[in-house]
Design a protein around this motif. Sequence first.
Motif, PDB file in Angstrom:
ATOM      1  N   UNK A 128      35.694  64.717  82.969  1.00  0.00           N
ATOM      2  CA  UNK A 128      34.872  63.547  82.942  1.00  0.00           C
ATOM      3  C   UNK A 128      35.133  62.675  82.355  1.00  0.00           C
ATOM      4  N   UNK A 129      34.156  61.973  82.897  1.00  0.00           N
ATOM      5  CA  UNK A 129      34.778  60.222  83.080  1.00  0.00           C
ATOM      6  C   UNK A 129      33.759  59.256  81.245  1.00  0.00           C
ATOM      7  N   UNK A 130      34.230  58.631  80.969  1.00  0.00           N
ATOM      8  CA  UNK A 130      33.669  58.476  79.672  1.00  0.00           C
ATOM      9  C   UNK A 130      32.948  57.106  79.625  1.00  0.00           C
ATOM     10  N   UNK A 131      32.195  56.600  79.801  1.00  0.00           N
ATOM     11  CA  UNK A 131      31.396  55.324  80.019  1.00  0.00           C
ATOM     12  C   UNK A 131      31.640  54.147  78.397  1.00  0.00           C
ATOM     13  N   UNK A 132      32.165  54.651  77.615  1.00  0.00           N
ATOM     14  CA  UNK A 132      31.771  53.021  76.734  1.00  0.00           C
ATOM     15  C   UNK A 132      33.286  53.939  75.443  1.00  0.00           C
ATOM     16  N   UNK A 133      33.992  53.495  75.312  1.00  0.00           N
ATOM     17  CA  UNK A 133      35.101  53.931  74.297  1.00  0.00           C
ATOM     18  C   UNK A 133      34.789  53.410  72.856  1.00  0.00           C
ATOM     19  N   UNK A 134      35.200  54.334  71.630  1.00  0.00           N
ATOM     20  CA  UNK A 134      35.289  54.221  70.056  1.00  0.00           C
ATOM     21  C   UNK A 134      36.296  52.537  70.040  1.00  0.00           C
ATOM     22  N   UNK A 135      35.786  52.437  69.273  1.00  0.00           N
ATOM     23  CA  UNK A 135      36.715  50.883  68.766  1.00  0.00           C
ATOM     24  C   UNK A 135      37.944  51.541  67.746  1.00  0.00           C
ATOM     25  N   UNK A 136      38.726  51.446  67.617  1.00  0.00           N
ATOM     26  CA  UNK A 136      39.982  51.412  66.630  1.00  0.00           C
ATOM     27  C   UNK A 136      39.628  51.627  64.845  1.00  0.00           C
ATOM     28  N   UNK A 137      40.051  52.483  65.189  1.00  0.00           N
ATOM     29  CA  UNK A 137      39.344  52.321  63.746  1.00  0.00           C
ATOM     30  C   UNK A 137      39.876  51.903  62.632  1.00  0.00           C
ATOM     31  N   UNK A 164      39.520  65.244  72.462  1.00  0.00           N
ATOM     32  CA  UNK A 164      40.547  64.777  72.137  1.00  0.00           C
ATOM     33  C   UNK A 164      41.146  64.377  70.789  1.00  0.00           C
ATOM     34  N   UNK A 165      42.191  64.168  70.275  1.00  0.00           N
ATOM     35  CA  UNK A 165      42.845  63.105  69.389  1.00  0.00           C
ATOM     36  C   UNK A 165      42.372  62.419  69.614  1.00  0.00           C
ATOM     37  N   UNK A 166      41.688  61.047  68.494  1.00  0.00           N
ATOM     38  CA  UNK A 166      40.912  60.130  68.190  1.00  0.00           C
ATOM     39  C   UNK A 166      41.419  59.252  67.011  1.00  0.00           C
ATOM     40  N   UNK A 167      41.197  58.294  66.939  1.00  0.00           N
ATOM     41  CA  UNK A 167      41.969  56.812  65.756  1.00  0.00           C
ATOM     42  C   UNK A 167      41.697  57.490  64.473  1.00  0.00           C
ATOM     43  N   UNK A 168      40.628  58.315  64.427  1.00  0.00           N
ATOM     44  CA  UNK A 168      40.780  59.008  62.568  1.00  0.00           C
ATOM     45  C   UNK A 168      40.730  60.475  62.833  1.00  0.00           C
ATOM     46  N   UNK A 169      41.750  60.661  64.159  1.00  0.00           N
ATOM     47  CA  UNK A 169      42.796  62.240  63.446  1.00  0.00           C
ATOM     48  C   UNK A 169      43.659  62.092  63.506  1.00  0.00           C
ATOM     49  N   UNK A 185      33.339  62.608  60.435  1.00  0.00           N
ATOM     50  CA  UNK A 185      32.155  61.086  59.472  1.00  0.00           C
ATOM     51  C   UNK A 185      32.835  59.882  60.764  1.00  0.00           C
ATOM     52  N   UNK A 186      33.670  59.860  60.061  1.00  0.00           N
ATOM     53  CA  UNK A 186      34.178  58.654  61.326  1.00  0.00           C
ATOM     54  C   UNK A 186      33.215  57.953  62.041  1.00  0.00           C
ATOM     55  N   UNK A 187      33.861  58.849  63.475  1.00  0.00           N
ATOM     56  CA  UNK A 187      33.183  59.299  64.429  1.00  0.00           C
ATOM     57  C   UNK A 187      31.630  58.263  64.015  1.00  0.00           C
ATOM     58  N   UNK A 188      30.567  59.296  63.872  1.00  0.00           N
ATOM     59  CA  UNK A 188      29.550  59.030  63.887  1.00  0.00           C
ATOM     60  C   UNK A 188      28.929  57.697  62.718  1.00  0.00           C
TER      61      UNK A 188
END
Length: 632
Positions: A39-48, A286-291, A342-345
């Motif tokens: 799966x290719x991500x077309x946008x990425x979440x900023x850090x948080x 997958x583990x992200x900035x808020x995990x 919630x942080x991602x939403x």
Amino acid sequence: MAKTMQLRKADSRRISSGRTRVLAAIAAGLVLPLAGGTVVAVASAAPAVHAAPAAAAPAPTQAPSGAVVSSVNWLSDRRVALWVDSPSMATPIQVQMLLARDWNKDPQAVFPSVWMLDGLRATDQESGWTAETDAESWFADKNVNVILPVGGQSSFYSDWADQDNGKNYQWETFLTKELPPILERDWRTNQTRAVAGLSMGGTAAMTLAARNPGFFKFAGSFSGILATTTLGMPQAIAYAMQDAGGFDATAMWGAPTSDAWAQHDPYVLAEKLKGTSLYVSSGSGLTGAYDQPSGIPGVSTNYAGMGLEILARLTSQTFATKLNKLGIPASINYRPSGTHSWPYWQFELKQAWPQMASALGVPADKPACTIAGGFADVHSGNNWLADCLTDSYAVTGGSAQDFRFGRIFSSNLGTFPVAGAIGGVYQGYKAADGILGLPTSGEIGVADGRGRFNSFQNGMIYWTPQTKAHAVRGAILGEWAAQGYEGGPLGYPAADEVQTPSKPGAVQGFEIGAMYYSEANGTHAVQGKIMDKYAGLGFENGALGFPKTSEISVKDGGRFNQFEGGNIYWSPATGAWAIENGPIFDAWKSVGYEGGRLGFVTSDQFPIDGGVQQNFQFGWITVKNGQAQIFP
């Protein structure tokens, strides 16, 4: 209080994912392809003087649909809770609103609305959007009314086939038929609407928009399940609903093979979204900035959140593919990491806003404003107010300016901030246009360290964490002040002043009793055990009527209140008892009340053969044929 009163502390809500072994197993089976890069991500979440009027309006009203607003509670100057009696659900439904930036500045304006839907574990106390994110402060500079339905755990905001678990869910009818007339007629909300939600709310945002074409200009799904009838999804949804409140999915839409499931599937309904501005996002699991990492590469400790986000990603991809085939444009945002939390939403809401604002026809950015003169002086000493939202504008008797966390009012009385829950009560009294008038002080801490207050031309508003915020004014304020304010026998106000229901007068509840006002008798306090007895006798509607005195001390630590129809006496040894005006009271009086041979009252009046009797510490009095006799 200040900013902490404006930003309500988030509760310990669990995320809207079901913590189930089934979903964990699905996650385990699906995470490998994602980790492997398919799966290719077309946008990425900023850090948080004297009952308080009804709340500033709008007053309780009835919509053409039959829905009735039974209660209004102002939580701040631009956050308000409505309780709407829903005919379809046969119960009061709480709806909170975050009012538009220019609500105060331009009282004739009407505004577009953003409807924010909650997740699977929605509570009946508060929307997750205000409990778990900074949505309240973030929306403060947006010129939209934000609509926050409260409740609906596991409901998918739909009309259910059957009642279940004590709920009669008819959310689609409520949201699309019963609520809108109230918002449009009484709350300055037009018919230009956007809807967005997370998880269950994301599913519902797309479903409601598709099932009600044209009702929403924009629909946004953050980690929504957007293909609910694909293989295994009805079973996963059913398991999550059972985990989140013990709900039976067959009560919602019947068996998974029923038409109702397809009629609520965003994938099946996709063609009906043509013409709606669409926004779809999901993480990868997958583990992200808020995990919190688990120690396994790519896997966080939020195992259920990982599983649900994978389901959201897969169904969002399926849905997006369908939109593409139908030629329906949409903003699709696959994030390279992030779980169902919630942080991602909160992040996605802010990413979606420019598109949402465009669909609603409002500027995405706050207009420039300046803070000058006395406003600047007060603002510099109260930097918790944060940035300005408007320039100053005229109000009755002076001027005002709105800030992210409150307002400043200026007049010949001075320039003072009003904010938080105190600001909400002030707004409920119509602020400068209402009976309280303009502020005469800023927010002041009480010496006991517990309470805070603002003074106004015609009253005061007090707040504590336990009692919340209430205004005190007029004769009730005068008597409460004479008794020592919050340091007196009644403590802090614990309720608003209201009209007594059956007789002309007013009453206000305090921590340790109540203050009553009537024109004939003045203003008097009733408290403690005497209040308990008075309540048991029907308050002012009972035989005693309104109080004529506050509590008066007598011998042996005893106390009494005089009422229109008699007295209530209390002592540590005997408790509280009523003695009505009449022959028994006159006879007791003749031997010296509680200081005489009979002592304190020890019972209410009760019937005996041929008359009535009342007991005392050292004897009793009977009345037969209108004649009182004292024993012994």
